[in-house]
Design an enzyme around this catalytic site. Structure first.
Site, PDB file in Angstrom:
ATOM      1  N   LYS A 111       0.831  -1.203   0.000  1.00 59.57           N
ATOM      2  CA  LYS A 111       0.000   0.000   0.000  1.00 59.57           C
ATOM      3  C   LYS A 111       0.869   1.258   0.000  1.00 59.57           C
ATOM      4  O   LYS A 111       2.087   1.182   0.225  1.00 59.57           O
ATOM      5  CB  LYS A 111      -0.917  -0.032   1.223  1.00 59.57           C
ATOM      6  CG  LYS A 111      -1.887  -1.212   1.217  1.00 59.57           C
ATOM      7  CD  LYS A 111      -2.709  -1.245   2.495  1.00 59.57           C
ATOM      8  CE  LYS A 111      -3.692  -2.392   2.492  1.00 59.57           C
ATOM      9  NZ  LYS A 111      -4.534  -2.402   3.714  1.00 59.57           N
ATOM     10  N   THR A 141      -4.888  -8.044  10.358  1.00 60.92           N
ATOM     11  CA  THR A 141      -5.221  -6.760   9.738  1.00 60.92           C
ATOM     12  C   THR A 141      -4.833  -5.605  10.658  1.00 60.92           C
ATOM     13  O   THR A 141      -4.299  -4.596  10.205  1.00 60.92           O
ATOM     14  CB  THR A 141      -6.725  -6.705   9.402  1.00 60.92           C
ATOM     15  OG1 THR A 141      -7.026  -7.788   8.513  1.00 60.92           O
ATOM     16  CG2 THR A 141      -7.100  -5.399   8.738  1.00 60.92           C
ATOM     17  N   ASN A 148      -1.616  -0.162   7.507  1.00 62.42           N
ATOM     18  CA  ASN A 148      -1.082  -1.512   7.738  1.00 62.42           C
ATOM     19  C   ASN A 148      -0.256  -2.052   6.570  1.00 62.42           C
ATOM     20  O   ASN A 148      -0.026  -3.236   6.463  1.00 62.42           O
ATOM     21  CB  ASN A 148      -2.184  -2.479   8.159  1.00 62.42           C
ATOM     22  CG  ASN A 148      -3.214  -2.738   7.088  1.00 62.42           C
ATOM     23  OD1 ASN A 148      -3.106  -2.261   5.969  1.00 62.42           O
ATOM     24  ND2 ASN A 148      -4.229  -3.500   7.431  1.00 62.42           N
ATOM     25  N   HIS A 156      -1.654  -5.535   1.515  1.00 60.87           N
ATOM     26  CA  HIS A 156      -2.892  -6.300   1.303  1.00 60.87           C
ATOM     27  C   HIS A 156      -2.508  -7.677   0.788  1.00 60.87           C
ATOM     28  O   HIS A 156      -1.599  -7.817  -0.030  1.00 60.87           O
ATOM     29  CB  HIS A 156      -3.784  -5.616   0.263  1.00 60.87           C
ATOM     30  CG  HIS A 156      -4.879  -6.512  -0.226  1.00 60.87           C
ATOM     31  ND1 HIS A 156      -6.073  -6.644   0.438  1.00 60.87           N
ATOM     32  CD2 HIS A 156      -4.942  -7.352  -1.289  1.00 60.87           C
ATOM     33  CE1 HIS A 156      -6.829  -7.532  -0.196  1.00 60.87           C
ATOM     34  NE2 HIS A 156      -6.162  -7.969  -1.258  1.00 60.87           N
TER      35      HIS A 156
END
Length: 154
Positions: free
Chosen positions: A13, A95, A116, A119
């Protein structure tokens, strides 16, 4: 597809990209013995992100998630190997990084659920859908790694 040909979609991300964690994350998947079959570095469009997160569209955090994922470049990848979906999820951690064990990507490299860094597909079906959404068939490279015999028994 043979068990060792299972594929998963992994995306680093924008926060993971901005923090310079791409190499470390790729290294972890390579060291595990998984094979990279596709990768692209892109600024994901809002349309692509809305499709990717369609299952979350009714959740209150959905607009912010799409905005966050659109805030910078993403490194999208397809990894292949034995039980790569399940093992990949274990490697990522929970998560919420606060619930992740040390040694996992999120446990070692991030703090908050809203940042976080990565993915990973949560099922083989999701992986197939996500791979088809982010990659064309001709972008998936078929090759045999010279390490194959040292990773798999047969």
């Amino acid at each position: 597809m043979a068990a060792n040909k299972e594929r998963t979609f992994i995306a680093i991300k924008p926060d993971g990209v901005q923090r310079g964690l791409m190499g470390d994350i790729i290294k972890r998947f390579e060291q595990k013995g998984f094979r990279l079959v596709a990768m692209k570095f892109l600024q994901a469009s809002q349309d692509l992100l809305r499709q990717h997160y369609i299952d979350l569209k009714d959740r209150p955090f959905y607009p912010g998630l799409v905005e966050y994922m659109n805030s910078g470049p993403v490194l999208a990848m397809v990894w292949e190997g034995l039980n790569v979906v399940k093992t990949g999820r274990v490697m990522l951690g929970e998560t919420n990084p606060a619930d992740s064990k040390p040694g996992t990507i999120r446990g070692d490299l991030c703090i908050q659920v809203g940042r976080n860094i990565i993915h990973g597909s949560d099922s083989v079906d999701s992986a197939n859908k996500e791979i088809a959404l982010w990659f064309k068939d001709e972008e998936l490279v078929e090759y045999k790694s010279c390490a194959y015999e040292w990773v798999y028994e047969n």
